[in-house]
Each structure stands twice: as C-alpha cells, then as structure tokens.
Design an enzyme around this catalytic site. Structure first.
Site, short mmCIF file in Angstrom:
data_model
loop_
_atom_site.label_atom_id
_atom_site.label_comp_id
_atom_site.label_asym_id
_atom_site.label_seq_id
_atom_site.Cartn_x
_atom_site.Cartn_y
_atom_site.Cartn_z
N TYR A 53 0.73 -1.22 0.02
CA TYR A 53 -0.03 -0.09 0.11
C TYR A 53 0.84 1.34 -0.04
O TYR A 53 0.50 2.16 -0.47
CB TYR A 53 -0.91 -0.06 1.21
CG TYR A 53 -2.01 -0.89 0.92
CD1 TYR A 53 -2.95 -0.72 -0.09
CD2 TYR A 53 -2.15 -2.29 1.57
CE1 TYR A 53 -3.91 -1.52 -0.41
CE2 TYR A 53 -3.12 -3.02 1.30
CZ TYR A 53 -3.94 -3.02 0.34
OH TYR A 53 -5.16 -3.83 -0.14
N ARG A 56 1.63 1.99 -3.52
CA ARG A 56 0.45 2.40 -4.18
C ARG A 56 0.12 3.68 -3.92
O ARG A 56 -0.12 4.71 -4.64
CB ARG A 56 -0.90 1.53 -4.05
CG ARG A 56 -0.44 -0.04 -4.39
CD ARG A 56 -1.86 -0.73 -4.54
NE ARG A 56 -2.61 -0.10 -5.25
CZ ARG A 56 -4.13 -0.34 -5.17
NH1 ARG A 56 -4.44 -0.96 -4.18
NH2 ARG A 56 -4.92 0.21 -6.05
N GLN A 86 -15.69 2.50 -5.81
CA GLN A 86 -14.97 1.31 -5.40
C GLN A 86 -13.61 1.60 -5.09
O GLN A 86 -12.71 0.77 -4.84
CB GLN A 86 -15.21 0.15 -6.26
CG GLN A 86 -16.56 -0.23 -6.54
CD GLN A 86 -16.60 -1.40 -7.64
OE1 GLN A 86 -16.64 -2.66 -7.31
NE2 GLN A 86 -16.89 -0.94 -9.05
N HIS A 104 -14.77 0.86 -0.51
CA HIS A 104 -13.58 0.11 -0.20
C HIS A 104 -12.48 0.63 0.54
O HIS A 104 -11.35 0.19 0.82
CB HIS A 104 -13.18 -0.63 -1.58
CG HIS A 104 -14.20 -1.56 -2.06
ND1 HIS A 104 -13.99 -2.02 -3.50
CD2 HIS A 104 -15.60 -2.16 -1.56
CE1 HIS A 104 -15.03 -2.77 -3.61
NE2 HIS A 104 -15.71 -2.86 -2.55
N GLY A 170 -16.17 2.21 -15.78
CA GLY A 170 -15.17 1.59 -15.57
C GLY A 170 -14.95 0.41 -14.42
O GLY A 170 -14.10 0.50 -13.61
N THR A 171 -16.20 -0.16 -14.62
CA THR A 171 -16.11 -1.47 -13.46
C THR A 171 -16.33 -2.73 -14.07
O THR A 171 -17.27 -2.75 -15.08
CB THR A 171 -16.91 -1.22 -12.22
OG1 THR A 171 -17.04 -2.37 -11.44
CG2 THR A 171 -18.44 -0.72 -12.68
N SER A 172 -15.72 -3.90 -13.92
CA SER A 172 -16.14 -5.10 -14.63
C SER A 172 -17.42 -5.61 -13.73
O SER A 172 -17.87 -6.76 -14.40
CB SER A 172 -14.77 -6.06 -14.28
OG SER A 172 -14.58 -6.22 -13.04
P1 NAD Z 1 -11.63 -4.06 -12.38
O1 NAD Z 1 -10.06 -4.37 -12.44
O2 NAD Z 1 -12.22 -5.64 -12.12
O3 NAD Z 1 -12.51 -3.81 -13.72
C1 NAD Z 1 -11.69 -2.52 -14.24
C2 NAD Z 1 -12.67 -2.14 -15.51
O4 NAD Z 1 -12.28 -1.18 -16.01
C3 NAD Z 1 -12.96 -3.15 -16.57
O5 NAD Z 1 -14.43 -3.47 -16.78
C4 NAD Z 1 -12.28 -2.70 -17.78
O6 NAD Z 1 -12.88 -2.94 -19.05
C5 NAD Z 1 -12.37 -0.96 -17.46
N1 NAD Z 1 -11.47 -0.09 -17.79
C6 NAD Z 1 -10.13 -0.35 -18.24
N2 NAD Z 1 -9.54 0.65 -19.02
C7 NAD Z 1 -10.77 1.67 -18.79
C8 NAD Z 1 -10.85 3.03 -19.49
N3 NAD Z 1 -9.96 3.57 -19.61
N4 NAD Z 1 -11.96 3.68 -19.27
C9 NAD Z 1 -13.07 3.05 -18.66
N5 NAD Z 1 -13.13 2.01 -18.34
C10 NAD Z 1 -11.80 1.18 -18.12
O7 NAD Z 1 -11.97 -3.15 -11.23
P2 NAD Z 1 -13.19 -2.99 -10.17
O8 NAD Z 1 -14.59 -3.70 -11.14
O9 NAD Z 1 -13.45 -1.57 -10.24
O10 NAD Z 1 -13.07 -3.67 -9.07
C11 NAD Z 1 -11.86 -4.10 -8.52
C12 NAD Z 1 -11.65 -3.59 -7.22
O11 NAD Z 1 -10.16 -2.98 -7.41
C13 NAD Z 1 -12.28 -2.52 -6.74
O12 NAD Z 1 -12.66 -3.16 -5.27
C14 NAD Z 1 -11.26 -1.22 -6.19
O13 NAD Z 1 -11.41 -0.83 -4.84
C15 NAD Z 1 -10.18 -1.78 -6.58
N6 NAD Z 1 -8.97 -1.12 -7.30
C16 NAD Z 1 -9.08 0.56 -7.13
C17 NAD Z 1 -8.33 1.25 -7.79
C18 NAD Z 1 -8.21 2.56 -7.41
O14 NAD Z 1 -8.51 3.13 -6.36
N7 NAD Z 1 -8.02 3.41 -8.51
C19 NAD Z 1 -7.39 0.41 -8.84
C20 NAD Z 1 -7.44 -0.85 -8.83
C21 NAD Z 1 -8.36 -1.53 -8.20
#
Ligand code: NAD
Length: 231
Positions: A53, A56, A86, A104, A170-172
């Site tokens: 962390y 990050r 998230q 989160h 931007g969430t899967s």
């Molecule tokens: P995920 O990694 O599962 O999915 C990411 C999604 O983002 C995918 O659907 C992908 O197609 C999409 N994506 C990729 N590039 C993109 C772009 N340029 N524009 C729009 N969409 C784009 O992430 P999630 O579903 O958010 O869940 C994962 C967990 O990871 C969450 O709990 C979150 O807390 C954590 N996380 C947070 C961060 C952060 O704080 N920035 C970074 C990574 C993961």
C-alpha cells in the site's frame, strides 16, 4: 434537483496512470490477492502488506484526475450528484466532486487495527510498522480487504434505490457486494455504463452500454445529460 448516482470502478482512474486489478497487465499480475489484500495476509506478514500500500500511495501522489473525473463535476450544476466509488484513490475529491462515498476505503487514510472507528489522514506516502493509534494499536491501511464486511454498503444501497439517473464507469462488475448495487436501481430510470471492456450480458439489462474509455465516453455522456431536457 434530480438525484444522479455515479458508480465508479478502477477503470475511471486507469488513464490517470493507476492500474486496474483484473485487466491484462493489472496489479494482480504482480501480486497475489491473498498476500496483500486479506485480513489473513495482514496477520501473516503486515510489513509486506504495508509495503504494497505504501507503493500504491506513492504512485497516487504522482498522478492527477483525468477528463472523466473532471467532467463529472460539471453535472453538479444540474443534478444532485452522489459518487459511489469502489476506488481507494482520491481523484474524485481532487477533481472537485462534492459528495463521494468510498465503499472500499481510502488509500490516504490509516486506521487502528483494533479500534476500527479510529481513522487518520496519512501524511506523505509511508505508513510504517510501529505507528500506532492514540490507544496504542498498530495502524493499518484504511482499506476494506477481501473477506471483510463493507461498512458503507447499506448507506450505498439506500442512496442507489432513490436514484433518478444511474451511471456506472470503468467497472467489470465482478466484485460483490458492490456490483449488486445495480440491481437496486429503480426500474425505468435512465442507466448508462461507460466501459471499453466486454461485460457479462446479465449485468446489462436495461443499461445503455457506451463502449468507450472513460476520458472520451464520460465527457460525451455528461454533455448529453446536461442538454437533455427530459431528465
Ligand atoms: P476491475 O479491475 O475488476 O475492472 C476494471 C474495469 O475497468 C474493466 O471492466 C475494464 O474494462 C475497465 N477499464 C479499463 N480501462 C478503462 C478506461 N480507460 N476507461 C473506462 N473503463 C476502463 O476493477 P473494479 O471492477 O473496479 O473492481 C476491482 C476492485 O479493485 C475494486 O474493489 C477497487 O477498490 C479496487 N481497485 C481500485 C483502484 C483505484 O483506487 N484506482 C485501482 C485498482 C483496483
């Protein structure tokens, strides 16, 4: 004002330079969830978890909000906007969004490993072993790890069930219980998803999917919503 709920995931911050978890070349390619993001990992090797962390956090301090974070702020001129994210970064806040709920946790905060309501801002990027809360217990990252309850979930569910417009970015939609929020949105309201990826069809019922990256798709959607007189 109409209530507009924006639900964001790692994808919105990808173009700021913060990697997503599940994409190719994502963070989990380099780290195993069970070594860095579970309560068991913390018990086994807290120094390694802190290091993950810290790395990050250092990276977060070097990046900036992008055009998608910034466009969402514009919506506040016409809508009562609530962001539910998230993400653990602070890019929505730095862009200027007024109401941000972190499901989160937050990377720039620490909390006591024993007394969960003792939460503190972190100065700089490093949280060290030996740094303790005022009651003397070790500080850990203020992150909801896999296998832990999501304390803000009930609040988020309540807000979502009163939405007039719902946008997902931007969430899967793979991480529950957060992803289940979509099923709580009222029937018949306008719902949009901005994500360039392929999303499981059963998540997408009643949702208009804009296959685009966030920095392009979100400003376009915002322009549309600002113009639309029916919403
Ligand atoms: P995920 O990694 O599962 O999915 C990411 C999604 O983002 C995918 O659907 C992908 O197609 C999409 N994506 C990729 N590039 C993109 C772009 N340029 N524009 C729009 N969409 C784009 O992430 P999630 O579903 O958010 O869940 C994962 C967990 O990871 C969450 O709990 C979150 O807390 C954590 N996380 C947070 C961060 C952060 O704080 N920035 C970074 C990574 C993961």
């Amino acid at each position: 004002m109409k209530k507009l709920i924006v639900f964001t995931g790692a994808g919105i911050s990808a173009e700021s330079g913060i990697k997503t978890f599940r994409d190719k070349d994502g963070l989990w390619e380099q780290y195993r969830i069970e070594d860095v993001a579970t309560p068991e990992a913390w018990e086994r090797n807290p120094a390694y978890v802190q290091e993950f962390y810290n790395f990050r956090r250092k990276q977060l301090l070097e990046v900036k909000p992008n055009a998608a974070h910034l466009a969402l702020v514009e919506l506040e001129k016409k809508y009562d906007v609530q962001i539910i994210t998230q993400n653990i970064d602070d890019l929505h806040e730095r862009a200027g969004s007024q109401k941000v709920l972190h499901l989160h946790g937050e990377l720039l905060k620490s909390r006591s490993s024993i007394h969960k309501d003792h939460i503190y801002p972190i100065q700089g990027w490093e949280l060290k072993m030996g740094e303790v809360c005022e009651l003397g217990s070790q500080l850990r990252p203020h992150i909801v790890w896999f296998g832990e309850l999501v304390p803000e979930m009930e609040n988020a569910a309540n807000i979502t069930s009163h939405a007039d417009v719902f946008i997902c970015i931007g969430t899967s939609l793979n991480v529950y219980p957060a992803a289940g929020l979509i099923s709580l949105t009222p029937d018949g309201i306008p719902k949009y998803l901005v994500d360039p990826g392929t999303i499981d069809q059963h998540h997408l019922k009643g949702i208009e999917h804009l296959h685009n990256k966030a920095t392009e798709g979100v400003p376009e959607l915002v322009a549309l919503l600002m113009k639309d007189e029916n919403i």
